[in-house]
Design an enzyme around this catalytic site. Structure first.
Site, mmCIF file in Angstrom:
data_model
loop_
_atom_site.group_PDB
_atom_site.id
_atom_site.type_symbol
_atom_site.label_atom_id
_atom_site.label_comp_id
_atom_site.label_asym_id
_atom_site.label_seq_id
_atom_site.Cartn_x
_atom_site.Cartn_y
_atom_site.Cartn_z
ATOM 1 N N HIS A 1 0.841 -1.205 0.000
ATOM 2 C CA HIS A 1 0.000 0.000 0.000
ATOM 3 C C HIS A 1 0.877 1.257 0.000
ATOM 4 C CE1 HIS A 1 -3.615 2.367 1.373
ATOM 5 N NE2 HIS A 1 -2.639 3.165 1.808
ATOM 6 N N GLU A 2 1.860 1.296 0.908
ATOM 7 C CA GLU A 2 2.740 2.462 0.987
ATOM 8 C C GLU A 2 3.665 2.550 -0.230
ATOM 9 O OE1 GLU A 2 1.640 4.273 3.101
ATOM 10 O OE2 GLU A 2 0.675 2.865 4.468
ATOM 11 N N HIS B 1 2.073 4.421 -3.006
ATOM 12 C CA HIS B 1 2.228 5.866 -2.810
ATOM 13 C C HIS B 1 3.621 6.304 -3.244
ATOM 14 C CE1 HIS B 1 -1.491 6.608 -0.690
ATOM 15 N NE2 HIS B 1 -1.212 5.766 0.276
ATOM 16 N N ASP C 1 -4.895 7.399 -1.584
ATOM 17 C CA ASP C 1 -5.797 6.502 -0.863
ATOM 18 C C ASP C 1 -7.199 6.524 -1.454
ATOM 19 O OD1 ASP C 1 -3.941 5.575 1.046
ATOM 20 O OD2 ASP C 1 -4.183 7.407 2.216
#
Length: 901
Positions: A148-149, A152, A159
């Protein structure tokens, strides 16, 4: 422009902004740095390895088996002593893209404030997050949270949930902000005692009232999306177009123009040219290869140009002044420093010397070169400097070079630059003047160094700033110098000013005044009124400097300096300090440009981040000065208003587009102050994996433990001043004038229905991006979100003849009457485009949704779709049972009659 210059500029344009690379299917050159603030714990290293090993499998699965984590380096702090680690090379805490450090909150996040598709700055994880396995229940498996990170960090996506807008209206019914559209769950309001109540509906908005939470089903029938909720077992990939919710008010839609995450990764990210054609792996990925390294005390060699051209514009004197500041105030104790000069030949002025006293510092200062003559044989200087670095342990691995030159190489620097890069040393390059070789930037870039290109304007003080910024932080900012002020003026009268010393700094505070020709009169007054006169300062007539070293810890408050000269001359003042306490990190400022090289096709954005221990400092006054080699300067007031170039309001990152640039190398300097007392230290939610309050399992909500609370009360800062410089950058657009940019995209359009009119609000764009004033607005509306998003020109036109755009950054609010009566239950969508004097149009704004809702005096509670389905199923079963009973009775009755008949 020669062929070599073209190749270097092309490399600068195409190179990634991080050290991470995609080697085949595997990501390499990943640096995970542990801060010196973190207590030594070998288990932490094992947890990092476990997270990346698990994350590699999730990453491989998430992107159609195309990529995985191949190689990663873990940089441990210098103060860890339990195990003998390999020696670090070019890895450093500030350059690491995954950072492990203590923070107020345990939440993992990516520090992200760029445009959609741009890489984030770094991923931040705390030791508690990695060591405490109970967080897995709150955020999901660490490996999946890492993916998830990573999305980014690497691909610049945002998000798909929203903490500020967790619900929205879909066909006049409340829906959770999420992706995919197949995600199911229930709405409940958790009470303080742990019980659950049905959520109430706000009659004005038809949305759930504050405190209502969305509880997703633990078992979903969709594989999307990791960017919504990595804690869901079924979430193993990213949202695609067919399942993306375009109306959901999340950051992915807001920042990426309603584009699905999958599309951004494959079409807009740094890997857009590789991923689409990359073939999936035929087997499971191998486990990542880890290397654990440690950086020791700094070992630095100053390699200084003393060729004939250094005698012009007082360059050799300015070199001495700046290097003296570095040796006296900046370089830390126990570091080792050597000095090499070069021109026609190279000379070793000082062997590597450990800085163990003030007298050692002064001895090194006396050995700095003072004359300039000869050719510019850069390779001779580089080779001798590296040779000296190798004397301490046989190689230059992890050592540093500060390489300063002002001209084109007499020799072929390309012949030795690769050897210098391969030595393993970090090379910081300072290119004085417009003629310095362009390969200097490449050397800094490839070795994790910093590149500066100071000009010859004395009052800009750029060379002093460059040397003052040559620190190598280990994450403990209480150990690093902080520059409070750097300013200059040409005058034959007074040069006055104020430097605000806040309570986070004050130790080792020094004021360094430089004069061009004649010694001025100087006085410095403390906040309590004590006056330091020239007799209490150190004078160096040879270097033309006057220095005040404030004894002890400088008194907090406004320090006033008064400098007077009767001769027209340039004067500068540089003020540096250190943290007042080892327990309280100081307020720091970091600044950068979004492109190290620009050909004019993409807007340049200036960023300045003001923070204290990872917490944003808001409401400060931030001004950036961008100065060319010719000395022409542009000043920008940077804003933290969430509009134009600024991604988020009140995140401590102040931003602005830079449009009035000229060709050549440009230097960046930022000055920050809070002398009106408005600044605050605050806490803001970062982009990261969400905390999940609970899940629905077999129709029953199972609550998770509460999230650890963090105080969100803003803290007063008091008066402070800071100065920081960013790396220099290059502009090389075609033609004689910079390109014309349209007004910036409006990103905060909102709408409100007031009876039969609509009130629209937004932040005004400029004539050129966020500069000046736009010529006009074009506003359109539709009943259909998709139509307005994809075909703005086909929307219904709003009459804007009476609207005159305000200056960029102003709040626009306008009420419009539409050509019909707005009925109860009507949902409308609005969007805006701006136009400048050259008829260039902006991108279409974000789409604002508004519904007319007449309040219900008895608003119902929210209806959970899961509960409705259960009731429906039970009701259907009862009906079927009744029908079966009736049929059975009738059949029995008919048969009985036949028998009786």
């Amino acid at each position: 422009m020669d062929s070599r210059t073209v190749l270097v500029l092309l490399w600068m344009l195409l190179s990634s902004s991080t050290g991470i690379k995609l080697d085949g299917n595997g990501y390499v050159d990943i640096t995970i740095a542990i801060s010196s603030n973190v207590k030594e714990d070998s288990t932490l290293i094992d947890k990092i390895k476990d997270m990346f090993t698990e994350g590699s499998i999730y990453l491989h699965q998430a992107l159609e088996k195309k990529v995985y984590f191949k190689e990663a380096t873990i940089l441990v702090p210098p103060n860890w002593s339990g195990v003998k680690f390999d020696r670090a090379s070019t890895e450093s805490y500030e350059k690491a893209k995954i950072r492990i450090d203590n923070a107020d909150s345990i939440e993992p996040y990516a520090h992200q404030y760029g445009e959609c598709g741009d890489e984030a700055q770094y991923i931040h994880l705390t030791p508690n997050y990695l060591l405490n396995d109970s967080v897995i229940q709150l955020y999901g498996p660490r490996g999946k949270v890492l993916v998830h990170e990573w999305a980014h960090l690497r691909w610049g996506v945002y998000d798909e949930y929203s903490e500020t807008k967790p619900f929205y209206l879909s066909n006049l019914r409340p829906a959770a902000t999420r992706c995919s559209n197949l995600i199911d769950g229930l709405f409940y309001h958790p009470s303080a005692d742990g019980s659950l109540q049905l959520c109430n509906i706000d009659p004005q908005t038809l949305l759930p009232t504050e405190g209502c939470k969305y509880f997703p089903n633990k078992n979903q029938y969709t594989e999307s999306s990791i960017m919504f909720m990595p804690s869901l077992d079924s979430a193993i990939t990213f949202c695609r177009a067919h399942e993306h919710i375009y109306e959901a008010p999340n950051l992915q839609n807001e920042k990426c123009g309603n584009k699905p995450t999958w599309n951004v990764i494959f079409e807009d990210s740094v890997d857009k040219d590789t991923l689409p054609s990359l073939k999936p792996m035929q087997s499971s990925p191998p486990a990542p290869i880890f290397k654990v390294v440690q950086r020791e005390q700094r070992v630095i060699c100053l390699i200084l140009d003393v060729s004939t051209s250094m005698a012009t514009d007082n360059r050799i004197l300015r070199l001495q002044q700046a290097a003296t500041l570095f040796l006296r105030e900046i370089i830390e104790d126990q570091a080792s420093v050597g000095i090499v000069s070069f021109s026609t030949d190279a000379t070793l002025l000082s062997r590597l010397t450990t800085i163990d006293s003030e007298s050692t510092r002064e001895k090194l200062i006396k050995l700095l070169p003072s004359g300039a003559n000869g050719w510019t044989y850069m390779c001779k200087g580089l080779d001798l400097g590296i040779k000296e670095l190798e004397t301490d342990n046989g190689n230059a691995l992890g050592d540093e070079i500060i390489f300063l030159t002002d001209g084109e190489a007499t020799d072929d620097i390309n012949a030795c630059s690769q050897n210098a890069i391969k030595s393993g040393a970090i090379i910081h390059t300072l290119a004085l003047g417009p003629n310095a070789d362009k390969l200097l930037e490449q050397m800094a870039k490839e070795t994790g160094g910093i590149y500066f290109s100071p000009n010859d304007q004395i009052t800009s003080n750029q060379l002093m700033d460059a040397f003052a910024s040559l620190t190598l932080s280990n994450g403990d900012y209480t150990k690093d110098p902080v520059q409070l002020e750097s300013v200059g003026k040409t005058t034959s009268d007074w040069f006055n000013g104020t430097v605000s010393v806040d309570q986070t700094v004050g130790n080792q505070t020094s004021f360094v005044i430089i004069f061009q020709s004649q010694f001025p009169s100087i006085s410095i007054q403390s906040p309590s009124g004590s006056v330091y006169s020239e007799t209490q300062m150190n004078h160096d007539p040879f270097l033309k400097t006057v220095t005040l070293n404030v004894p002890g810890t400088a008194e907090p408050g406004d320090w006033k300096y008064s400098i007077r000269t009767t001769t027209l001359q340039a004067l500068t003042i540089t003020v540096t300090s250190h943290a007042a306490s080892a327990d309280v990190p100081p307020i720091i400022v970091k600044t950068r440009i979004n492109q190290q090289f620009s050909d004019g096709t993409k807007p340049l954005i200036v960023f300045a981040e003001v923070s204290q221990n990872y917490r944003p400092v808001i409401n400060a006054e931030v001004r950036a000065t961008l100065e060319s080699q010719s000395g022409s300067a542009q000043e920008l007031r940077l804003l933290d208003n969430g509009a134009g170039a600024d991604a988020f309001k009140d995140d401590g990152v102040y931003s602005r587009y830079f449009t009035k640039f000229e060709k050549g190398r440009i230097s960046l300097k930022v000055r920050v102050k809070n002398q009106d007392g408005q600044a605050r230290i605050t806490v803001q939610k970062k982009n990261g994996a969400p905390y999940v309050p609970g899940y629905v399992v077999n129709g029953v909500v199972e609550l998770n433990p509460p999230k650890p609370q963090v105080s969100e009360e803003p803290l007063e800062v008091g008066s402070f001043t800071r100065t920081a410089i960013g790396e220099s950058f290059e502009v090389a657009f075609t033609g004689t004038a910079p390109p014309n940019f349209p007004p910036n995209k409006i990103t905060d359009l909102s709408a409100e229905i007031q009876e039969d009119s609509v009130l629209l609000s937004w932040t005004a764009p400029g004539e050129d991006l966020d500069q000046g004033t736009a010529k006009s607005y074009e506003i359109r509306w539709s009943y259909d979100h998709q139509m307005l998003r994809e075909n703005f020109i086909n929307g219904h036109v709003v009459n804007t003849a009476a609207v005159l755009p305000l200056e960029a950054g102003s709040v626009e609010q306008h009420s419009f009457n539409l050509s019909f009566t707005i009925q109860n239950g009507t949902t409308l969508f609005f969007a805006v485009q701006s136009e400048d004097e050259q008829n260039a149009k902006s991108e279409t704004s974000n789409i604002a949704q508004v519904s007319k809702i007449l309040p219900d005096p008895n608003p119902p509670g929210i209806s959970n779709p899961g509960l409705n389905l259960t009731v429906l199923v039970i009701s259907l079963c009862v009906v079927i049972m009744v029908i079966c009973f009736v049929v059975a009775v009738i059949t029995w009755s008919v048969r009985r009659r036949k028998r009786l008949g």
